[in-house]
Design a protein around this motif. Structure first.
Motif, PDB file in Angstrom:
ATOM      1  N   TRP A  15      -8.007   1.813   2.156  1.00  0.00           N
ATOM      2  CA  TRP A  15      -7.653   2.188   3.528  1.00  0.00           C
ATOM      3  C   TRP A  15      -6.952   1.033   4.238  1.00  0.00           C
ATOM      4  O   TRP A  15      -5.959   1.221   4.931  1.00  0.00           O
ATOM      5  CB  TRP A  15      -8.890   2.622   4.301  1.00  0.00           C
ATOM      6  CG  TRP A  15      -8.609   2.876   5.742  1.00  0.00           C
ATOM      7  CD1 TRP A  15      -8.941   2.080   6.803  1.00  0.00           C
ATOM      8  CD2 TRP A  15      -7.903   3.984   6.299  1.00  0.00           C
ATOM      9  NE1 TRP A  15      -8.494   2.629   7.981  1.00  0.00           N
ATOM     10  CE2 TRP A  15      -7.852   3.803   7.687  1.00  0.00           C
ATOM     11  CE3 TRP A  15      -7.306   5.113   5.745  1.00  0.00           C
ATOM     12  CZ2 TRP A  15      -7.226   4.708   8.537  1.00  0.00           C
ATOM     13  CZ3 TRP A  15      -6.683   6.010   6.593  1.00  0.00           C
ATOM     14  CH2 TRP A  15      -6.661   5.805   7.968  1.00  0.00           C
ATOM     15  N   VAL A  16      -7.470  -0.178   4.071  1.00  0.00           N
ATOM     16  CA  VAL A  16      -6.862  -1.355   4.702  1.00  0.00           C
ATOM     17  C   VAL A  16      -5.434  -1.538   4.181  1.00  0.00           C
ATOM     18  O   VAL A  16      -4.504  -1.778   4.951  1.00  0.00           O
ATOM     19  CB  VAL A  16      -7.714  -2.619   4.462  1.00  0.00           C
ATOM     20  CG1 VAL A  16      -7.004  -3.862   4.950  1.00  0.00           C
ATOM     21  CG2 VAL A  16      -9.078  -2.470   5.122  1.00  0.00           C
ATOM     22  N   PHE A  17      -5.264  -1.394   2.872  1.00  0.00           N
ATOM     23  CA  PHE A  17      -3.921  -1.510   2.282  1.00  0.00           C
ATOM     24  C   PHE A  17      -2.989  -0.454   2.854  1.00  0.00           C
ATOM     25  O   PHE A  17      -1.848  -0.743   3.225  1.00  0.00           O
ATOM     26  CB  PHE A  17      -3.985  -1.394   0.754  1.00  0.00           C
ATOM     27  CG  PHE A  17      -2.624  -1.364   0.119  1.00  0.00           C
ATOM     28  CD1 PHE A  17      -1.900  -2.538  -0.041  1.00  0.00           C
ATOM     29  CD2 PHE A  17      -2.059  -0.165  -0.299  1.00  0.00           C
ATOM     30  CE1 PHE A  17      -0.627  -2.513  -0.609  1.00  0.00           C
ATOM     31  CE2 PHE A  17      -0.796  -0.125  -0.862  1.00  0.00           C
ATOM     32  CZ  PHE A  17      -0.084  -1.304  -1.022  1.00  0.00           C
ATOM     33  N   GLN A  18      -3.466   0.778   2.930  1.00  0.00           N
ATOM     34  CA  GLN A  18      -2.633   1.872   3.438  1.00  0.00           C
ATOM     35  C   GLN A  18      -2.210   1.635   4.887  1.00  0.00           C
ATOM     36  O   GLN A  18      -1.058   1.861   5.249  1.00  0.00           O
ATOM     37  CB  GLN A  18      -3.361   3.197   3.328  1.00  0.00           C
ATOM     38  CG  GLN A  18      -2.567   4.360   3.878  1.00  0.00           C
ATOM     39  CD  GLN A  18      -3.344   5.655   3.860  1.00  0.00           C
ATOM     40  OE1 GLN A  18      -4.362   5.772   3.202  1.00  0.00           O
ATOM     41  NE2 GLN A  18      -2.858   6.643   4.597  1.00  0.00           N
ATOM     42  N   THR A  19      -3.135   1.173   5.711  1.00  0.00           N
ATOM     43  CA  THR A  19      -2.782   0.955   7.112  1.00  0.00           C
ATOM     44  C   THR A  19      -1.772  -0.179   7.265  1.00  0.00           C
ATOM     45  O   THR A  19      -0.821  -0.065   8.041  1.00  0.00           O
ATOM     46  CB  THR A  19      -4.022   0.665   7.970  1.00  0.00           C
ATOM     47  OG1 THR A  19      -4.747  -0.429   7.424  1.00  0.00           O
ATOM     48  CG2 THR A  19      -4.925   1.876   8.049  1.00  0.00           C
ATOM     49  N   TRP A  20      -1.979  -1.278   6.530  1.00  0.00           N
ATOM     50  CA  TRP A  20      -1.015  -2.382   6.607  1.00  0.00           C
ATOM     51  C   TRP A  20       0.336  -1.971   6.028  1.00  0.00           C
ATOM     52  O   TRP A  20       1.383  -2.309   6.586  1.00  0.00           O
ATOM     53  CB  TRP A  20      -1.544  -3.630   5.893  1.00  0.00           C
ATOM     54  CG  TRP A  20      -2.424  -4.440   6.775  1.00  0.00           C
ATOM     55  CD1 TRP A  20      -3.784  -4.519   6.731  1.00  0.00           C
ATOM     56  CD2 TRP A  20      -2.006  -5.275   7.866  1.00  0.00           C
ATOM     57  NE1 TRP A  20      -4.229  -5.351   7.722  1.00  0.00           N
ATOM     58  CE2 TRP A  20      -3.171  -5.832   8.436  1.00  0.00           C
ATOM     59  CE3 TRP A  20      -0.778  -5.596   8.408  1.00  0.00           C
ATOM     60  CZ2 TRP A  20      -3.125  -6.694   9.519  1.00  0.00           C
ATOM     61  CZ3 TRP A  20      -0.736  -6.463   9.489  1.00  0.00           C
ATOM     62  CH2 TRP A  20      -1.908  -6.995  10.029  1.00  0.00           C
ATOM     63  N   ALA A  21       0.328  -1.245   4.914  1.00  0.00           N
ATOM     64  CA  ALA A  21       1.586  -0.817   4.294  1.00  0.00           C
ATOM     65  C   ALA A  21       2.361   0.118   5.226  1.00  0.00           C
ATOM     66  O   ALA A  21       3.583  -0.030   5.385  1.00  0.00           O
ATOM     67  CB  ALA A  21       1.313  -0.127   2.956  1.00  0.00           C
ATOM     68  N   SER A  22       1.665   1.054   5.859  1.00  0.00           N
ATOM     69  CA  SER A  22       2.359   1.978   6.755  1.00  0.00           C
ATOM     70  C   SER A  22       2.882   1.242   7.987  1.00  0.00           C
ATOM     71  O   SER A  22       3.972   1.548   8.485  1.00  0.00           O
ATOM     72  CB  SER A  22       1.457   3.138   7.157  1.00  0.00           C
ATOM     73  OG  SER A  22       0.365   2.688   7.924  1.00  0.00           O
ATOM     74  N   PHE A  23       2.126   0.271   8.485  1.00  0.00           N
ATOM     75  CA  PHE A  23       2.584  -0.522   9.629  1.00  0.00           C
ATOM     76  C   PHE A  23       3.845  -1.296   9.278  1.00  0.00           C
ATOM     77  O   PHE A  23       4.852  -1.231   9.995  1.00  0.00           O
ATOM     78  CB  PHE A  23       1.475  -1.476  10.077  1.00  0.00           C
ATOM     79  CG  PHE A  23       1.918  -2.466  11.119  1.00  0.00           C
ATOM     80  CD1 PHE A  23       2.132  -2.056  12.422  1.00  0.00           C
ATOM     81  CD2 PHE A  23       2.118  -3.791  10.792  1.00  0.00           C
ATOM     82  CE1 PHE A  23       2.551  -2.963  13.390  1.00  0.00           C
ATOM     83  CE2 PHE A  23       2.527  -4.703  11.736  1.00  0.00           C
ATOM     84  CZ  PHE A  23       2.747  -4.280  13.044  1.00  0.00           C
ATOM     85  N   ILE A  24       3.813  -2.020   8.171  1.00  0.00           N
ATOM     86  CA  ILE A  24       4.966  -2.829   7.755  1.00  0.00           C
ATOM     87  C   ILE A  24       6.170  -1.940   7.463  1.00  0.00           C
ATOM     88  O   ILE A  24       7.297  -2.236   7.873  1.00  0.00           O
ATOM     89  CB  ILE A  24       4.593  -3.707   6.544  1.00  0.00           C
ATOM     90  CG1 ILE A  24       3.590  -4.777   6.982  1.00  0.00           C
ATOM     91  CG2 ILE A  24       5.829  -4.335   5.913  1.00  0.00           C
ATOM     92  CD1 ILE A  24       2.931  -5.533   5.848  1.00  0.00           C
ATOM     93  N   LEU A  25       5.937  -0.811   6.797  1.00  0.00           N
ATOM     94  CA  LEU A  25       7.029   0.105   6.470  1.00  0.00           C
ATOM     95  C   LEU A  25       7.659   0.695   7.735  1.00  0.00           C
ATOM     96  O   LEU A  25       8.885   0.736   7.867  1.00  0.00           O
ATOM     97  CB  LEU A  25       6.512   1.219   5.557  1.00  0.00           C
ATOM     98  CG  LEU A  25       7.545   2.192   5.008  1.00  0.00           C
ATOM     99  CD1 LEU A  25       8.514   1.448   4.091  1.00  0.00           C
ATOM    100  CD2 LEU A  25       6.861   3.316   4.263  1.00  0.00           C
ATOM    101  N   SER A  26       6.830   1.121   8.667  1.00  0.00           N
ATOM    102  CA  SER A  26       7.385   1.735   9.883  1.00  0.00           C
ATOM    103  C   SER A  26       8.160   0.721  10.724  1.00  0.00           C
ATOM    104  O   SER A  26       9.238   1.035  11.241  1.00  0.00           O
ATOM    105  CB  SER A  26       6.276   2.381  10.712  1.00  0.00           C
ATOM    106  OG  SER A  26       5.383   1.414  11.208  1.00  0.00           O
ATOM    107  N   ILE A  27       7.640  -0.479  10.862  1.00  0.00           N
ATOM    108  CA  ILE A  27       8.356  -1.506  11.628  1.00  0.00           C
ATOM    109  C   ILE A  27       9.656  -1.887  10.921  1.00  0.00           C
ATOM    110  O   ILE A  27      10.705  -2.038  11.562  1.00  0.00           O
ATOM    111  CB  ILE A  27       7.466  -2.760  11.832  1.00  0.00           C
ATOM    112  CG1 ILE A  27       6.253  -2.433  12.694  1.00  0.00           C
ATOM    113  CG2 ILE A  27       8.265  -3.905  12.449  1.00  0.00           C
ATOM    114  CD1 ILE A  27       6.584  -1.964  14.091  1.00  0.00           C
TER     115      ILE A  27
END
Length: 94
Positions: A15-27
């Protein structure tokens, strides 16, 4: 009755990986989109500042919401401890 020695809930590493990955990808994607817009640099700068302020305010909102939730949990625990103390004192008098 709830125990005071409960272990706090922890997020899974996935979950932590997914949230960071989605944050970095969206930005990243939004920044690339702003950079490649066919407009003047002033407009790109304005949109970039809007993105930065949106991200900062989102972090502030998330922290504030978490702090309010944790404060309610603490208040609830204090109230529960007071009730338990009153009940135990009442039972000893009987």
């Amino acid at each position: 009755m709830q125990s005071f020695n409960q272990t706090p809930m922890k997020d899974s590493p996935a979950w932590v990986f997914q949230t960071w990955a989605s944050f970095i990808l969206s930005i990243s994607i939004t920044s690339i989109g702003i950079y490649n817009l066919p407009v003047d640099n002033w407009i790109k700068g304005f949109m970039g500042m809007g993105l930065a302020f949106s991200v900062a305010s989102t972090f502030s909102l998330a922290k504030t919401t978490r702090d309010m939730h944790e404060s309610k949990k603490l208040t609830s625990r204090i109230e529960e401890a007071k009730v338990e103390k009153l009940l135990s004192q009442h039972e000893t008098k009987l």
